[in-house]
Design a protein around this motif. Structure first.
Motif, PDB file in Angstrom:
ATOM      1  N   UNK A   9     120.398  33.620  34.838  1.00  0.00           N
ATOM      2  CA  UNK A   9     120.460  34.752  34.496  1.00  0.00           C
ATOM      3  C   UNK A   9     119.023  35.722  34.092  1.00  0.00           C
ATOM      4  N   UNK A  10     117.728  35.904  35.166  1.00  0.00           N
ATOM      5  CA  UNK A  10     116.945  36.390  35.207  1.00  0.00           C
ATOM      6  C   UNK A  10     117.574  37.992  35.975  1.00  0.00           C
ATOM      7  N   UNK A  11     118.737  37.806  36.536  1.00  0.00           N
ATOM      8  CA  UNK A  11     118.322  38.687  37.596  1.00  0.00           C
ATOM      9  C   UNK A  11     119.786  38.759  37.112  1.00  0.00           C
ATOM     10  N   UNK A  12     121.422  38.867  36.107  1.00  0.00           N
ATOM     11  CA  UNK A  12     121.758  39.272  35.787  1.00  0.00           C
ATOM     12  C   UNK A  12     123.054  39.899  36.571  1.00  0.00           C
ATOM     13  N   UNK A  13     123.161  38.517  37.190  1.00  0.00           N
ATOM     14  CA  UNK A  13     124.435  38.435  38.700  1.00  0.00           C
ATOM     15  C   UNK A  13     124.715  37.096  39.025  1.00  0.00           C
ATOM     16  N   UNK A  14     125.780  37.366  39.116  1.00  0.00           N
ATOM     17  CA  UNK A  14     126.649  35.984  40.056  1.00  0.00           C
ATOM     18  C   UNK A  14     125.783  35.842  41.895  1.00  0.00           C
ATOM     19  N   UNK A  15     124.493  34.263  41.467  1.00  0.00           N
ATOM     20  CA  UNK A  15     124.978  34.596  43.287  1.00  0.00           C
ATOM     21  C   UNK A  15     126.012  33.933  44.008  1.00  0.00           C
ATOM     22  N   UNK A  16     125.380  34.192  45.153  1.00  0.00           N
ATOM     23  CA  UNK A  16     126.880  34.367  45.929  1.00  0.00           C
ATOM     24  C   UNK A  16     127.087  32.810  46.002  1.00  0.00           C
ATOM     25  N   UNK A  17     128.551  32.333  46.623  1.00  0.00           N
ATOM     26  CA  UNK A  17     129.493  30.834  46.579  1.00  0.00           C
ATOM     27  C   UNK A  17     128.408  30.185  47.460  1.00  0.00           C
ATOM     28  N   UNK A  18     127.874  30.814  48.397  1.00  0.00           N
ATOM     29  CA  UNK A  18     127.070  30.422  49.751  1.00  0.00           C
ATOM     30  C   UNK A  18     125.231  29.417  49.141  1.00  0.00           C
ATOM     31  N   UNK A  19     125.257  30.230  47.763  1.00  0.00           N
ATOM     32  CA  UNK A  19     123.862  29.510  47.591  1.00  0.00           C
ATOM     33  C   UNK A  19     123.939  28.429  47.695  1.00  0.00           C
ATOM     34  N   UNK A  20     123.055  27.128  48.237  1.00  0.00           N
ATOM     35  CA  UNK A  20     123.312  25.943  47.402  1.00  0.00           C
ATOM     36  C   UNK A  20     122.270  25.616  46.680  1.00  0.00           C
ATOM     37  N   UNK A  21     121.741  25.223  45.534  1.00  0.00           N
ATOM     38  CA  UNK A  21     120.727  25.689  44.738  1.00  0.00           C
ATOM     39  C   UNK A  21     120.734  23.838  44.110  1.00  0.00           C
ATOM     40  N   UNK A  22     119.407  23.170  44.632  1.00  0.00           N
ATOM     41  CA  UNK A  22     119.292  21.779  43.742  1.00  0.00           C
ATOM     42  C   UNK A  22     118.135  21.945  43.223  1.00  0.00           C
ATOM     43  N   UNK A  23     118.038  20.338  42.402  1.00  0.00           N
ATOM     44  CA  UNK A  23     117.631  20.053  41.642  1.00  0.00           C
ATOM     45  C   UNK A  23     116.197  19.381  42.102  1.00  0.00           C
ATOM     46  N   UNK A  24     114.895  19.573  41.853  1.00  0.00           N
ATOM     47  CA  UNK A  24     113.579  18.571  41.582  1.00  0.00           C
ATOM     48  C   UNK A  24     113.964  17.431  42.701  1.00  0.00           C
ATOM     49  N   UNK A  25     114.919  16.498  42.503  1.00  0.00           N
ATOM     50  CA  UNK A  25     115.536  15.896  42.512  1.00  0.00           C
ATOM     51  C   UNK A  25     115.535  14.962  44.151  1.00  0.00           C
ATOM     52  N   UNK A  26     115.901  16.119  44.448  1.00  0.00           N
ATOM     53  CA  UNK A  26     116.589  16.182  45.826  1.00  0.00           C
ATOM     54  C   UNK A  26     115.839  16.943  46.706  1.00  0.00           C
ATOM     55  N   UNK A  27     114.893  17.471  46.088  1.00  0.00           N
ATOM     56  CA  UNK A  27     113.760  17.769  47.137  1.00  0.00           C
ATOM     57  C   UNK A  27     113.212  17.314  48.262  1.00  0.00           C
ATOM     58  N   UNK A  28     112.680  16.165  48.086  1.00  0.00           N
ATOM     59  CA  UNK A  28     111.758  15.864  49.065  1.00  0.00           C
ATOM     60  C   UNK A  28     113.562  15.169  50.352  1.00  0.00           C
ATOM     61  N   UNK A  29     114.538  14.392  50.388  1.00  0.00           N
ATOM     62  CA  UNK A  29     115.449  14.781  51.420  1.00  0.00           C
ATOM     63  C   UNK A  29     115.665  16.065  51.838  1.00  0.00           C
ATOM     64  N   UNK A  30     116.389  17.645  51.233  1.00  0.00           N
ATOM     65  CA  UNK A  30     115.762  18.620  52.111  1.00  0.00           C
ATOM     66  C   UNK A  30     114.660  18.775  53.197  1.00  0.00           C
ATOM     67  N   UNK A  31     113.401  18.751  52.277  1.00  0.00           N
ATOM     68  CA  UNK A  31     112.302  18.712  53.114  1.00  0.00           C
ATOM     69  C   UNK A  31     111.881  17.773  54.034  1.00  0.00           C
ATOM     70  N   UNK A  32     112.368  16.796  54.584  1.00  0.00           N
ATOM     71  CA  UNK A  32     112.970  15.939  55.566  1.00  0.00           C
ATOM     72  C   UNK A  32     114.337  16.174  56.501  1.00  0.00           C
ATOM     73  N   UNK A  33     114.528  17.632  56.659  1.00  0.00           N
ATOM     74  CA  UNK A  33     116.216  17.481  57.032  1.00  0.00           C
ATOM     75  C   UNK A  33     114.978  18.642  58.518  1.00  0.00           C
ATOM     76  N   UNK A  34     113.642  18.876  58.204  1.00  0.00           N
ATOM     77  CA  UNK A  34     113.067  19.823  58.769  1.00  0.00           C
ATOM     78  C   UNK A  34     113.653  21.427  58.637  1.00  0.00           C
TER      79      UNK A  34
END
Length: 251
Positions: free
Chosen positions: A50-75
């Motif tokens: 909504x801020x950029x007024x466009x559709x992000x790529x289908x390849x864009x992986x957007x995750x919620x805060x609760x999944x941040x820990x898992x991604x940080x641990x993937x180095x």
């Protein structure tokens, strides 16, 4: 291919994903604890930001805060900070709570601004480094980005020139190599103070220069104001550069 973790799902962090994906990197955008509903809105509308007024790529992986820990641990190979200046303390808390290793991957700050510490101006890169050191981290490698770079322009692949700054030119050389596209044109510098200060205060001077049309005598016709303000504008540009130099030298 690098693994890039962007912290913050706002306009700038999400826009930065566009050239990153263009270079075929694995990109994860992790929202803050305040952005869960915002991420739901994006995902429920086919990745429409909504801020950029466009559709992000289908390849864009957007995750919620609760999944941040898992991604940080993937180095990740690179952590990109897309939070605002008030979010820097939050970022440090997340990193220290999740990553026990004293070594961090390179960090790239999209965040602009200055802070106050012990009644003195402090660059945000210095604030981030100071807070990370207080948490026991070593060999901290932080780069900063200087614009101008409007998020909506970058997201729409408008030609954009930026500066990657770091005392370590090898790091920003690597960033330039992995992020340059046909429309995203980074240059590099080891003058991180100059880049950070100018990036933070340039908008002040931009507004001042924009006032040049209004500095005419009130009796001057609007048509004359419209076509003959450039002398004043040029004078303000010159004065702005002088004041920016003074500010950089002060810091």
């Amino acid at each position: 291919m690098a693994k890039i973790l962007i912290l913050g799902a706002g306009a700038m962090g999400s826009a930065f994903s566009v050239p990153s994906l263009e270079r075929q990197h694995e990109v994860i955008i992790a929202g803050t604890h305040l952005e869960d509903a915002f991420i739901d809105e994006i995902k429920n509308n086919n990745n429409f930001h909504p801020s950029l007024k466009l559709h992000l790529s289908e390849k864009t992986n957007i995750i919620k805060y609760m999944n941040l820990s898992k991604e940080l641990k993937k180095n990740p190979d690179l952590i990109v900070l897309g939070v605002n200046s008030k979010g820097i303390n939050w970022v440090v808390d997340q990193l220290s709570d999740i990553l026990n290793d004293s070594t961090l991957p390179p960090i790239l700050m999209l965040t602009k601004g200055l802070s106050i510490y012990e009644n003195k101006y402090e660059l945000l890169v210095d604030k981030l480094e100071r807070l990370l050191i207080s948490k026991g981290y070593k060999n901290i490698n932080i780069s900063a980005v200087g614009g101008p770079c409007l998020a909506i322009g970058l997201a729409n692949k408008v030609h954009t020139s930026v500066i990657f700054a770091n005392k370590n030119l090898e790091t920003v050389g690597w960033l330039k190599d992995i992020l340059t596209t046909d429309y995203y044109h980074p240059s590099i510098s080891n003058d991180i103070i100059g880049v950070e200060v100018c990036a933070a205060i340039k908008n002040i001077f931009s507004m001042v220069i924009g006032f040049s049309k209004g500095l005419y005598n009130e009796t001057v016709e609007d048509k004359l104001k419209e076509n003959n303000y450039l002398n004043t504008s040029a004078s303000l540009i010159s004065q702005s550069l002088c004041e920016m130099e003074l500010f950089v030298n002060f810091l």
